[in-house]
Design an enzyme around this catalytic site. Structure first.
Site, mmCIF file in Angstrom:
data_model
loop_
_atom_site.group_PDB
_atom_site.id
_atom_site.type_symbol
_atom_site.label_atom_id
_atom_site.label_comp_id
_atom_site.label_asym_id
_atom_site.label_seq_id
_atom_site.Cartn_x
_atom_site.Cartn_y
_atom_site.Cartn_z
ATOM 1 C CG ASP A 84 -2.018 1.012 1.477
ATOM 2 O OD1 ASP A 84 -2.278 1.599 0.119
ATOM 3 O OD2 ASP A 84 -2.484 1.413 2.163
ATOM 4 C CG ASN B 264 2.433 1.568 -5.364
ATOM 5 O OD1 ASN B 264 3.391 1.617 -4.613
ATOM 6 N ND2 ASN B 264 1.986 0.380 -5.953
ATOM 7 N N GLY B 265 0.187 5.577 -4.692
ATOM 8 C CA GLY B 265 -0.328 6.684 -4.991
ATOM 9 C C GLY B 265 0.130 7.838 -4.208
ATOM 10 C CD1 TRP C 296 7.372 6.719 -2.442
ATOM 11 C CD2 TRP C 296 7.009 7.076 -4.459
ATOM 12 N NE1 TRP C 296 8.557 6.707 -3.025
ATOM 13 C CE2 TRP C 296 8.295 7.127 -4.454
ATOM 14 C CE3 TRP C 296 6.543 7.305 -5.902
ATOM 15 C CZ2 TRP C 296 9.402 7.068 -5.550
ATOM 16 C CZ3 TRP C 296 7.336 7.310 -6.903
ATOM 17 C CH2 TRP C 296 8.797 7.150 -6.775
ATOM 18 C CB SER D 31 -8.241 -5.060 -4.455
ATOM 19 O OG SER D 31 -8.889 -4.025 -4.707
ATOM 20 C CB THR D 32 -12.473 -7.293 -6.579
ATOM 21 O OG1 THR D 32 -12.614 -7.155 -5.247
ATOM 22 C CG2 THR D 32 -12.093 -8.953 -7.013
ATOM 23 C CD GLU D 33 -12.823 -4.447 -2.897
ATOM 24 O OE1 GLU D 33 -13.732 -5.643 -2.874
ATOM 25 O OE2 GLU D 33 -11.510 -5.280 -2.903
ATOM 26 C CG ASN D 34 -7.271 -1.690 -6.643
ATOM 27 O OD1 ASN D 34 -6.312 -2.574 -6.523
ATOM 28 N ND2 ASN D 34 -7.681 -1.003 -5.765
ATOM 29 N NE ARG E 66 -3.036 -1.064 4.339
ATOM 30 C CZ ARG E 66 -4.255 -1.268 3.785
ATOM 31 N NH1 ARG E 66 -5.144 -2.236 4.207
ATOM 32 N NH2 ARG E 66 -4.696 -0.391 2.909
#
Length: 227
Positions: free
Chosen positions: A18, A20-21, A23, A63-66, A175
């Site tokens: 978790d 990347n965005g 960063w 993820s499925t939510e992405n 995480r």
């Protein structure tokens, strides 16, 4: 049966990669530059894991939510994933890495599915470390998909219907980015996992940070419901 007591070095590790965005945002860069930096970190930590005797490393890639993210970000992620598979699969094969993808296959472009199948076939003989890539993955979705096919039996029978029945339950789940939740990741498999939360954003999660997490695991006492 797993013996209770202080944990030895973990052989089965899962990471929620978790940050990347954030960063990229901190540096004024496009979000997909953060994903590219994160992919570099996956490869570097995979090599560390193999060096330190980890036999299975599972990373949360998409993820499925992405799918709810912007079309530009999703398209960029898919393009990068395809390019990385093409260029890095031979390299990982030479290093003894076995690649395995877990998640739903629908919504993924057929050409990318073909690349994923090719990468699995190319690296099938790798015996140094297995890299499980959770792609279009959700823990609840995995359980629902297994439940649809489950007729009757034991927990072991049910587990054989999961996406990768050969996967060992992770002894340690890490995480990054300071968040402290599982975010629908390996819900069945992580029932007794030790959880370690690192403050570093994923692209900043270096070798020393990884080592600290493994050492923290070694200080834990694992009782599995016993005393």
């Amino acid at each position: 049966m797993v013996d209770a007591g202080h944990a030895a070095a973990p052989q089965y590790v899962a990471i929620i990669t978790d940050g990347n965005g954030r960063w990229a945002q901190q540096r004024g860069l496009p979000v997909n530059d953060g994903h590219a930096a994160g992919a570099d970190t996956v490869k570097a930590r995979l090599r560390d894991a193999a060096e330190w005797g980890v036999k299975e490393l599972t990373v949360y890639s998409f993820s499925t939510e992405n799918w709810s993210r912007s079309a530009e970000e999703v398209t960029g992620l898919m393009r990068m994933f395809s390019q990385r598979l093409q260029t890095e699969t031979p390299e990982l094969k030479a290093e003894g890495v076995r690649m395995r993808f877990i998640g739903r296959r629908e919504r993924i472009m057929p050409a990318l599915l073909d690349q994923m199948d090719w990468a699995e076939q190319e690296t099938a003989e790798g015996d140094r470390i297995t890299l499980f890539i959770a792609f279009n993955y959700g823990g609840r979705a995995e359980i629902v998909d297994a439940a649809r096919r489950f007729q009757d039996g034991t927990e072991e029978d049910f587990a054989r219907l999961l996406y990768a029945p050969e996967m060992h339950d992770p002894q340690l789940v890490i995480r990054t980015s300071g968040e402290q939740r599982l975010s629908n990741y390996l819900l069945w498999q992580s029932a007794y996992s030790e959880l370690v939360f690192a403050d570093e954003l994923w692209p900043d999660f270096d070798r020393a940070a990884f080592r600290r997490c493994l050492d923290t695991y070694g200080e834990r006492e694992r009782r599995f419901g016993g005393r």
